[in-house]
Structures are given as C-alpha cells and as structure tokens.
Design a protein around this motif. Structure first.
Motif, PDB file in Angstrom:
ATOM      1  N   ALA A 162       0.806  -1.222   0.000  1.00 52.46           N
ATOM      2  CA  ALA A 162       0.000   0.000   0.000  1.00 52.46           C
ATOM      3  C   ALA A 162       0.844   1.281   0.000  1.00 52.46           C
ATOM      4  O   ALA A 162       0.329   2.355  -0.262  1.00 52.46           O
ATOM      5  CB  ALA A 162      -0.951  -0.011   1.199  1.00 52.46           C
ATOM      6  N   SER A 163       2.134   1.176   0.277  1.00 48.72           N
ATOM      7  CA  SER A 163       3.049   2.329   0.224  1.00 48.72           C
ATOM      8  C   SER A 163       3.871   2.354  -1.053  1.00 48.72           C
ATOM      9  O   SER A 163       4.450   3.384  -1.406  1.00 48.72           O
ATOM     10  CB  SER A 163       4.031   2.297   1.405  1.00 48.72           C
ATOM     11  N   LYS A 164       3.973   1.226  -1.718  1.00 44.27           N
ATOM     12  CA  LYS A 164       4.915   1.056  -2.820  1.00 44.27           C
ATOM     13  C   LYS A 164       4.713   2.055  -3.957  1.00 44.27           C
ATOM     14  O   LYS A 164       5.674   2.681  -4.413  1.00 44.27           O
ATOM     15  CB  LYS A 164       4.861  -0.371  -3.358  1.00 44.27           C
ATOM     16  N   GLU A 165       3.488   2.247  -4.413  1.00 43.69           N
ATOM     17  CA  GLU A 165       3.245   3.148  -5.535  1.00 43.69           C
ATOM     18  C   GLU A 165       3.670   4.584  -5.202  1.00 43.69           C
ATOM     19  O   GLU A 165       4.321   5.249  -5.994  1.00 43.69           O
ATOM     20  CB  GLU A 165       1.758   3.113  -5.922  1.00 43.69           C
ATOM     21  N   THR A 166       3.331   5.034  -4.003  1.00 43.03           N
ATOM     22  CA  THR A 166       3.695   6.386  -3.576  1.00 43.03           C
ATOM     23  C   THR A 166       5.207   6.528  -3.455  1.00 43.03           C
ATOM     24  O   THR A 166       5.795   7.494  -3.944  1.00 43.03           O
ATOM     25  CB  THR A 166       3.019   6.720  -2.233  1.00 43.03           C
ATOM     26  N   LEU A 167       5.855   5.565  -2.812  1.00 39.73           N
ATOM     27  CA  LEU A 167       7.305   5.630  -2.642  1.00 39.73           C
ATOM     28  C   LEU A 167       8.011   5.547  -3.990  1.00 39.73           C
ATOM     29  O   LEU A 167       8.965   6.301  -4.236  1.00 39.73           O
ATOM     30  CB  LEU A 167       7.793   4.513  -1.713  1.00 39.73           C
ATOM     31  N   ASP A 168       7.541   4.687  -4.874  1.00 40.82           N
ATOM     32  CA  ASP A 168       8.135   4.579  -6.210  1.00 40.82           C
ATOM     33  C   ASP A 168       8.014   5.897  -6.979  1.00 40.82           C
ATOM     34  O   ASP A 168       8.940   6.288  -7.696  1.00 40.82           O
ATOM     35  CB  ASP A 168       7.502   3.439  -7.012  1.00 40.82           C
ATOM     36  N   ALA A 169       6.890   6.596  -6.822  1.00 43.22           N
ATOM     37  CA  ALA A 169       6.709   7.886  -7.502  1.00 43.22           C
ATOM     38  C   ALA A 169       7.727   8.900  -6.985  1.00 43.22           C
ATOM     39  O   ALA A 169       8.329   9.644  -7.775  1.00 43.22           O
ATOM     40  CB  ALA A 169       5.286   8.394  -7.312  1.00 43.22           C
ATOM     41  N   PHE A 170       7.935   8.945  -5.667  1.00 36.28           N
ATOM     42  CA  PHE A 170       8.949   9.852  -5.112  1.00 36.28           C
ATOM     43  C   PHE A 170      10.334   9.487  -5.643  1.00 36.28           C
ATOM     44  O   PHE A 170      11.104  10.364  -6.032  1.00 36.28           O
ATOM     45  CB  PHE A 170       8.961   9.798  -3.579  1.00 36.28           C
TER      46      PHE A 170
END
Length: 181
Positions: free
Chosen positions: A15-23
């Motif tokens: 659930a954090s992966k997409e956000t962290l990958d975008a950063f």
C-alpha cells in the motif's frame, strides 16, 4: 541505536509502494526518511497527499522558506538538510536567503511576511495575535493563503517530528548548526 527501519524496496508494504516509487522516480533516489515513513501506508500516503496538494500553493521560494523556518524552530536537522538543498537547487535561493529563512525572515517583503507568520504559528502554537494576522494580510495574503501557510506549517511539523523521533541517516548535504550562522 537504530530508531526505525529504513525499508528496502522489497520490504515496502504494497500500500506504500506506488507512492514511494513515484517519489523515487521524481527525486532520482529514495530518501531515508521516506523509506522509513513508508512502514505505515496510512500515515505515509496521507502525508504524501498533503505534500502533493500543498505543492500547488504559494510559490516554491515561499514554501521552501517556510519549510526552513519551521524546521529550524522545531530543531529538525534532517529537514534542514533537505530544505536547504531544495531551496538552493529548486527554488534557486542564494545562501544568504536560506540562512535568513532559517531565522524566520526573507529579503522579499511579501515572502518575509509569510515566513514570519509561519514562525509565529510555531512559536505560539497557533495562538497568533490580531497584529500577526493583520501583518500577513497587509502583505497581500488572502485568508485562503493564510490557511495554506498554516497547512504548510502543520505538514512540515509532521515531518520534523517524524525525523526527530526516528532520526534517519541524512542523505542530503549537512548544514551548519543554527548557532554557527
């Protein structure tokens, strides 16, 4: 003592992966603070959404100057390294302006009013005076802008508190302590 885990890409909750990958894509690397914060998808994604929304308010120099003033007031060395770097490289603030922002001021009168107001919000825990509100309004800020300044103060304070609690390794160039400026 390690105060928290800095996650590797394999350890990041789905659930954090997409956000962290975008950063990571936008910045070019994964800052330690974000790799640690991602342990809580709820908190991390809420913070990222607030950051994204507030990146559309005011101008980059004012936002970075507020970030510097708030981080200095909250004693967050991690955030001071980040905001000093972004202020120099993204907002194109000269070194003397970065130092001035850390002290709660700016050379530009309108930005100075915003930074002073942000500092007052921190120092008074939001119990600013009528004169403080008048000063920021007189500088040309609307009530909507003032709400955005308060939201920026809250967002920067959240990351300041996170970094003060967990103390991730700094991944931006070190800055001089406030006493040395």
């Amino acid at each position: 003592m390690t105060r928290t885990t800095v996650l590797t890409p394999e350890q990041v909750p789905a659930a954090s992966k997409e956000t962290l990958d975008a950063f990571t894509r936008n910045i070019g690397f994964t800052p330690n603070m974000m790799a640690a914060f991602a342990q809580s998808p709820i908190a991390f994604n809420a913070w990222a959404a607030l950051l994204g929304s507030l990146s559309k308010t005011l101008d980059v120099r004012t936002r970075d100057s507020i970030g510097l003033a708030v981080s200095e007031a909250n004693g967050c060395n991690y955030c001071l390294t980040v905001h000093s770097f972004t202020a120099e490289h993204m907002a194109k603030l000269p070194g003397d302006e970065i130092i001035l922002a850390r002290k709660g001021h700016a050379n530009d009168p309108k930005r100075d009013a915003a930074v002073q107001f942000a500092r007052k919000v921190i120092e008074t825990r939001g119990k600013v005076s009528d004169d403080d509100l008048k000063a920021v309004r007189d500088a040309g800020f609307t009530d909507a802008n003032i709400i955005e300044i308060v939201a920026l103060v809250a967002m920067y304070t959240l990351t300041n508190l996170f970094n003060n609690v967990f103390d991730p390794d700094k991944d931006f160039p070190a800055v001089a302590p406030a006493g040395a400026i």
